[in-house]
Design a protein around this motif. Structure first.
Motif, short mmCIF file in Angstrom:
data_model
loop_
_atom_site.label_atom_id
_atom_site.label_comp_id
_atom_site.label_asym_id
_atom_site.label_seq_id
_atom_site.Cartn_x
_atom_site.Cartn_y
_atom_site.Cartn_z
N GLU A 95 4.09 -6.91 50.37
CA GLU A 95 4.45 -6.53 49.15
C GLU A 95 3.59 -4.92 49.30
O GLU A 95 2.80 -4.71 49.99
N PRO A 96 4.09 -4.12 48.29
CA PRO A 96 3.35 -2.85 48.31
C PRO A 96 1.97 -2.71 48.29
O PRO A 96 1.43 -1.83 48.99
N ARG A 97 1.48 -3.44 47.55
CA ARG A 97 -0.08 -3.48 47.33
C ARG A 97 -0.97 -3.67 48.67
O ARG A 97 -1.98 -3.64 48.90
N ASP A 99 3.34 -0.78 41.50
CA ASP A 99 4.16 -0.92 42.90
C ASP A 99 5.06 -0.35 43.21
O ASP A 99 5.28 -0.34 44.31
N GLY A 100 5.78 0.32 42.19
CA GLY A 100 6.97 1.12 42.46
C GLY A 100 6.44 2.25 43.20
O GLY A 100 7.14 2.98 44.27
N GLU A 101 5.34 2.95 42.97
CA GLU A 101 4.84 4.20 43.68
C GLU A 101 4.13 3.85 44.95
O GLU A 101 4.39 4.48 46.07
N LEU A 102 3.57 2.70 45.26
CA LEU A 102 3.45 2.31 46.44
C LEU A 102 4.35 2.20 47.24
O LEU A 102 4.19 2.13 48.77
N GLN A 103 5.46 1.53 46.63
CA GLN A 103 6.34 1.13 47.40
C GLN A 103 7.18 2.60 47.71
O GLN A 103 7.76 2.70 49.20
N ARG A 104 7.26 3.52 47.24
CA ARG A 104 7.61 4.88 47.87
C ARG A 104 6.82 5.49 48.65
O ARG A 104 7.21 6.11 49.74
N ARG A 109 5.19 3.55 50.85
CA ARG A 109 5.73 2.96 52.09
C ARG A 109 6.83 3.27 52.81
O ARG A 109 7.00 3.30 54.02
N PHE A 110 7.92 3.70 51.82
CA PHE A 110 9.06 4.09 52.50
C PHE A 110 8.96 5.34 52.98
O PHE A 110 9.42 5.67 54.18
#
Length: 322
Positions: free
Chosen positions: A62-64, A106-111, A113-114
Motif C-alpha cells: 500500500e502507499p503508506r 494515500d493518494g499523495e503517497l501513491q503519486r 510511488r508512481f
C-alpha cells in the motif's frame, strides 16, 4: 549523509533527480569514507542498489509502505552506528521524514510511488539473489507474486458485494482470486523505534546463510536456470579420481580407468587434447623429464674451470658494480 545542511537541502520541495545526478550523489556518498572503488565495482554497486530499491517500491502493499520502507533503512543505519551524535542525527532525520510524508494522504503517497517507479522503469538489471528467490525474470523484470500478505485493515480478495440504492447488501458473490493471500496481524508502526511490519527495506542478505562470490564480484556461481555449473563438474572429477584409486587398489585393468590430464601433451597438437588424454607410457614421461632437467642443470665443473669458476665470475661481477 546525515549532515544538517545536507538534510535541509534534501527535504526542500524539488523535482526528482535525473539519473546522472543521482549516480554522482551515490558516488560521493560511497567514497565519503576511506573506501575506494574502481569504475566497474562502482557500477555494479550502483546497479545493485537501484534494483533492490526498485523492487522494494514495486512490492509495496500500500502507499503508506513507502514510509515503513524508509524507516527500515534508517533502523538499519541506527543498528550499525551506536555513537550518540549519529543517533541524534538519525532522530532529526526521522522527524523530517514524518513531518513531510507522515501527513500525506494515500493518494499523495501513491503519486510519489508512481514517480519513483517511472524513474526506474527502463532499468532492468538481473540480480542473482532475486533470480534465486524467484522474484525476478531472466529479462530483468520482476515477478508479480500471487502469494502475499494483505495489509492490516483490508480484506482478502475473493468476494463481490452487491448493494442496493440505500447501501444495504443484497448479495455476496465469491470468485477465485488466483492466489493465496493472508491478512497481516497488525499494522506497521511509524514510531521512532516501532515494529514496521514489513521486510521491505531490511538487509536482503541477512538470511543466516553466507552468500558465495565468484572472482568477478558477482554474488554466486549459479546460473540463471539454477544449475550449479562448475560444482557439478568438480563432483564428477572427484568421483572419477576416487574410482581410479579404487581400481588401482583392487588390481583392475588400468586400461579401463579414465585418466585426467591437466596439461597439454608435448606431442599432441589437436585442440582439446589437454582435457582428456590417453595414458602415456613411462618412457615418454621419462624423456620429457630428462629434457626439462637438462635445461635446468648448471654447467659442469670442467666447462666452468672447476668449482671456483662460478665464484670468480660472481666476484668479478660485484667488483664491476662497485
Amino acid at each position: 549523509m546525515l549532515n544538517e545542511k545536507f538534510l535541509d537541502e534534501l527535504f526542500k520541495p524539488q523535482k526528482i533527480y535525473n539519473k546522472d545526478a543521482l549516480k554522482n550523489l551515490f558516488h560521493d556518498l560511497a567514497h565519503a569514507s576511506i573506501m575506494r572503488l574502481n569504475e566497474a565495482s562502482m557500477n555494479k554497486l550502483y546497479d545493485l542498489m537501484t534494483m533492490v530499491f526498485k523492487y522494494q517500491i514495486l512490492a509495496a502493499r500500500e502507499p503508506r509502505d513507502l514510509i515503513l520502507i524508509t524507516l527500515n533503512h534508517m533502523d538499519a543505519m541506527r543498528s550499525l552506528v551506536q555513537t550518540s551524535q549519529v543517533q541524534k542525527q538519525l532522530d532529526a532525520c526521522y522527524y523530517l521524514v514524518m513531518k513531510m510524508y507522515g501527513q500525506m494522504t494515500d493518494g499523495e503517497l501513491q503519486r510519489v510511488r508512481f514517480s519513483i517507479l517511472n524513474f526506474f522503469q527502463d532499468i532492468r538489471i538481473r540480480v542473482s539473489i532475486f533470480l534465486r528467490k524467484g522474484v525476478q525474470n531472466n529479462d530483468g523484470s520482476f515477478v508479480i507474486p500471487s502469494d502475499l500478505t494483505i495489509s492490516y485493515g483490508n480484506e482478502i480478495p475473493g468476494t463481490t458485494r452487491v448493494y442496493q440504492a440505500d447501501g444495504t447488501i443484497v448479495d455476496l458473490l465469491n470468485f477465485p482470486s488466483g492466489g493465496s493471500y493472508s491478512l497481516a496481524p497488525e499494522s506497521g508502526s511509524t514510531e521512532l523505534r516501532g515494529r514496521r511490519g514489513t521486510d521491505l527495506g531490511v538487509n536482503i542478505y541477512d538470511s543466516g546463510k553466507p552468500v558465495q562470490t565468484d572472482s568477478d564480484g558477482c554474488e554466486d556461481s549459479f546460473d540463471v536456470a539454477g544449475n550449479t555449473g562448475y560444482k557439478d563438474e568438480l563432483n564428477v572429477l572427484i568421483a572419477q579420481l576416487r574410482q581410479e584409486q579404487q581400481a588401482e587398489t583392487s588390481g583392475e585393468d588400468p586400461s579401463s580407468i579414465i585418466h585426467f590430464n591437466l596439461f597439454p601433451s608435448f606431442d599432441r597438437d589437436s585442440p582439446g587434447s589437454e582435457l582428456f588424454d590417453e595414458p602415456t607410457s613411462s618412457s615418454q614421461h621419462s624423456a620429457v623429464l630428462e629434457a626439462i632437467m637438462s635445461e635446468m642443470s648448471l654447467p659442469s665443473e670442467s666447462a666452468s674451470g672447476g668449482s671456483g669458476g662460478v665464484q670468480s665470475d660472481l666476484i668479478q661481477l660485484l667488483d664491476s658494480i662497485q
